[in-house]
Design a protein around this motif. Structure first.
Motif, PDB file in Angstrom:
ATOM      1  N   LYS A 157      10.706 -46.553 -37.336  1.00 32.70           N
ATOM      2  CA  LYS A 157      11.914 -47.115 -36.724  1.00 32.70           C
ATOM      3  C   LYS A 157      11.805 -47.164 -35.210  1.00 32.70           C
ATOM      4  N   SER A 158      11.364 -46.059 -34.615  1.00 37.81           N
ATOM      5  CA  SER A 158      11.286 -46.017 -33.152  1.00 37.81           C
ATOM      6  C   SER A 158      10.207 -46.950 -32.628  1.00 37.81           C
ATOM      7  N   GLU A 159       9.075 -47.018 -33.312  1.00 32.48           N
ATOM      8  CA  GLU A 159       7.993 -47.901 -32.878  1.00 32.48           C
ATOM      9  C   GLU A 159       8.410 -49.373 -32.933  1.00 32.48           C
ATOM     10  N   ALA A 160       9.241 -49.723 -33.903  1.00 30.93           N
ATOM     11  CA  ALA A 160       9.635 -51.116 -34.099  1.00 30.93           C
ATOM     12  C   ALA A 160      10.912 -51.491 -33.352  1.00 30.93           C
ATOM     13  N   THR A 217      18.212 -41.280 -48.947  1.00 36.28           N
ATOM     14  CA  THR A 217      16.917 -41.374 -49.631  1.00 36.28           C
ATOM     15  C   THR A 217      16.479 -42.815 -49.880  1.00 36.28           C
ATOM     16  N   LEU A 218      17.331 -43.785 -49.526  1.00 36.58           N
ATOM     17  CA  LEU A 218      16.906 -45.177 -49.653  1.00 36.58           C
ATOM     18  C   LEU A 218      15.828 -45.476 -48.614  1.00 36.58           C
ATOM     19  N   ARG A 219      14.894 -46.331 -48.999  1.00 35.50           N
ATOM     20  CA  ARG A 219      13.774 -46.681 -48.108  1.00 35.50           C
ATOM     21  C   ARG A 219      13.676 -48.198 -48.034  1.00 35.50           C
ATOM     22  N   PHE A 220      13.565 -48.690 -46.804  1.00 35.63           N
ATOM     23  CA  PHE A 220      13.496 -50.133 -46.572  1.00 35.63           C
ATOM     24  C   PHE A 220      12.185 -50.453 -45.851  1.00 35.63           C
ATOM     25  N   THR A 221      11.416 -51.373 -46.410  1.00 34.11           N
ATOM     26  CA  THR A 221      10.195 -51.839 -45.763  1.00 34.11           C
ATOM     27  C   THR A 221      10.349 -53.322 -45.492  1.00 34.11           C
ATOM     28  N   VAL A 222      10.145 -53.698 -44.237  1.00 35.55           N
ATOM     29  CA  VAL A 222      10.206 -55.103 -43.850  1.00 35.55           C
ATOM     30  C   VAL A 222       8.785 -55.579 -43.586  1.00 35.55           C
ATOM     31  N   LEU A 223       8.369 -56.614 -44.292  1.00 34.94           N
ATOM     32  CA  LEU A 223       7.024 -57.160 -44.165  1.00 34.94           C
ATOM     33  C   LEU A 223       7.114 -58.511 -43.457  1.00 34.94           C
ATOM     34  N   GLY A 224       6.565 -58.576 -42.235  1.00 34.87           N
ATOM     35  CA  GLY A 224       6.585 -59.799 -41.458  1.00 34.87           C
ATOM     36  C   GLY A 224       5.181 -60.274 -41.137  1.00 34.87           C
ATOM     37  N   LYS A 225       5.092 -61.395 -40.470  1.00 44.79           N
ATOM     38  CA  LYS A 225       3.787 -61.972 -40.137  1.00 44.79           C
ATOM     39  C   LYS A 225       3.056 -61.139 -39.095  1.00 44.79           C
ATOM     40  N   ARG A 226       3.788 -60.567 -38.119  1.00 48.72           N
ATOM     41  CA  ARG A 226       3.158 -59.794 -37.049  1.00 48.72           C
ATOM     42  C   ARG A 226       2.925 -58.342 -37.428  1.00 48.72           C
ATOM     43  N   HIS A 227       3.913 -57.739 -38.073  1.00 47.42           N
ATOM     44  CA  HIS A 227       3.797 -56.333 -38.452  1.00 47.42           C
ATOM     45  C   HIS A 227       4.828 -56.001 -39.520  1.00 47.42           C
ATOM     46  N   ALA A 228       4.743 -54.780 -40.025  1.00 51.34           N
ATOM     47  CA  ALA A 228       5.707 -54.285 -41.007  1.00 51.34           C
ATOM     48  C   ALA A 228       6.441 -53.091 -40.419  1.00 51.34           C
ATOM     49  N   VAL A 229       7.610 -52.780 -40.982  1.00 54.23           N
ATOM     50  CA  VAL A 229       8.435 -51.669 -40.498  1.00 54.23           C
ATOM     51  C   VAL A 229       8.905 -50.835 -41.684  1.00 54.23           C
ATOM     52  N   ASP A 230       8.837 -49.525 -41.533  1.00 56.04           N
ATOM     53  CA  ASP A 230       9.275 -48.572 -42.565  1.00 56.04           C
ATOM     54  C   ASP A 230      10.522 -47.875 -42.066  1.00 56.04           C
ATOM     55  N   ILE A 231      11.635 -48.020 -42.787  1.00 50.32           N
ATOM     56  CA  ILE A 231      12.928 -47.455 -42.380  1.00 50.32           C
ATOM     57  C   ILE A 231      13.415 -46.498 -43.462  1.00 50.32           C
ATOM     58  N   GLN A 232      13.640 -45.245 -43.080  1.00 52.13           N
ATOM     59  CA  GLN A 232      14.087 -44.233 -44.029  1.00 52.13           C
ATOM     60  C   GLN A 232      15.575 -43.985 -43.874  1.00 52.13           C
ATOM     61  N   GLY A 233      16.334 -44.234 -44.933  1.00 53.01           N
ATOM     62  CA  GLY A 233      17.756 -43.939 -44.938  1.00 53.01           C
ATOM     63  C   GLY A 233      18.604 -44.972 -44.239  1.00 53.01           C
ATOM     64  N   CYS A 234      19.909 -44.929 -44.545  1.00 56.22           N
ATOM     65  CA  CYS A 234      20.865 -45.831 -43.907  1.00 56.22           C
ATOM     66  C   CYS A 234      22.214 -45.145 -43.848  1.00 56.22           C
ATOM     67  N   SER A 235      23.032 -45.574 -42.906  1.00 55.02           N
ATOM     68  CA  SER A 235      24.387 -45.061 -42.792  1.00 55.02           C
ATOM     69  C   SER A 235      25.343 -45.952 -43.573  1.00 55.02           C
ATOM     70  N   ALA A 236      26.555 -45.474 -43.799  1.00 55.29           N
ATOM     71  CA  ALA A 236      27.548 -46.287 -44.505  1.00 55.29           C
ATOM     72  C   ALA A 236      27.960 -47.464 -43.629  1.00 55.29           C
ATOM     73  N   GLY A 237      28.159 -48.612 -44.250  1.00 52.71           N
ATOM     74  CA  GLY A 237      28.578 -49.742 -43.437  1.00 52.71           C
ATOM     75  C   GLY A 237      28.443 -51.051 -44.197  1.00 52.71           C
TER      76      GLY A 237
END
Length: 268
Positions: A169-172, A248-268
């Motif tokens: 998350k911080s890197e992206a 505990t939800l995990r989100f991975t975004v796969l793009g052309k330049r790079h991918a991002v790994d996001i652990q957890g989310c807040s309510a919203g």
């Protein structure tokens, strides 16, 4: 969807290693790269999976057309824990179905923490994977290795595989990750709003839970400026009721330049 649920239910299992390796009609082979020892006594090694030309294997979340891999390290000795680093995978489309994985070779780094420092580690594992070309075939690989007591040199092949992992998350530059959970006809619906800069091209989002018995549909995604919206349906493979913990939800975004790994989310 029914086909995917059946595959998920059938393929919940094990892992892999070398020196001793097993292959499926010579289509796939596995070995252990011994790697090096860290200052804290843990070891960075890797499992190298090699497939024949045109064949592929799958990422931890393989998509609707893939077979999920599983690992079993219980045959190891002097091993406290094993952590796996997944390199950024590729996205494949075949017959209108999407799968996620690796073509012809996968270097899978593993971080091994011994129970007792200074005592030799014997790494032994079983890996259940899917290998595919025109058809998909479940395959079990068994490998084992005794690691040398010397620290060893840093292996550039393993280092490159670690470097190719999705960004954190911080890197992206992820500012926020929120998600709304609602009921659906057959389970739950998760709608995530990921505040992050574009990863390039057509972005694909993958949503995972910590429950292997919960099937997650292929996410529908779209951009709202600096926010990527991803929506997936969750269903229990046995039709049972279940709950979802946002942390505990995990989100991975796969793009052309790079991918991002996001652990957890807040309510919203």
């Amino acid at each position: 969807m029914i086909k995917r649920l059946i595959l998920t239910a059938l393929c919940l299992t094990g892992l892999a290693l070398p020196v001793i390796a097993q292959s499926f009609d010579r289509v796939v082979q596995a070995e252990v790269l011994p790697g090096w020892q860290e200052k804290d006594g843990s070891r960075i090694a890797a499992i190298r999976i090699t497939l024949n030309p045109g064949w592929k294997t799958y990422w931890r979340a393989p998509g609707d057309a893939g077979i999920p891999p599983s690992f079993d390290w219980t045959g190891s000795s002097n091993v406290q824990s094993v952590g796996v680093t997944w390199p950024t995978p590729e996205v494949f489309s075949q017959n209108g179905m999407r799968s996620i994985g690796y073509k012809e070779e996968l270097i899978l780094p593993v971080h091994i923490t011994p129970k007792k420092d200074g005592k030799q580690v014997r790494f032994k594992a079983v890996m259940d994977i899917g290998v595919c070309r025109d058809i998909c075939v479940p395959q079990r690989l068994k490998v084992s290795a005794k690691f040398p007591k010397d620290t060893g040199k840093r292996d550039p092949i393993i280092a490159a595989a670690i470097a190719s992992r999705p960004l954190t998350k911080s890197e992206a530059g992820v500012k926020k990750a929120s998600c709304r959970i609602s009921t659906s006809a057959d389970g739950l619906m998760v709608t995530a709003r990921l505040h992050l800069p574009s990863t390039g091209g057509d972005e694909i989002a993958v949503i995972e839970t910590d429950n292997p018995l919960v099937w997650v549909s292929e996410a529908k995604t779209h951009r709202e400026g600096g926010v990527l919206v991803a929506k997936s349906e969750l269903m229990h493979v046995n039709g049972d009721s279940f709950m979802v913990n946002r942390s505990t939800l995990r989100f991975t975004v796969l793009g052309k330049r790079h991918a991002v790994d996001i652990q957890g989310c807040s309510a919203g």
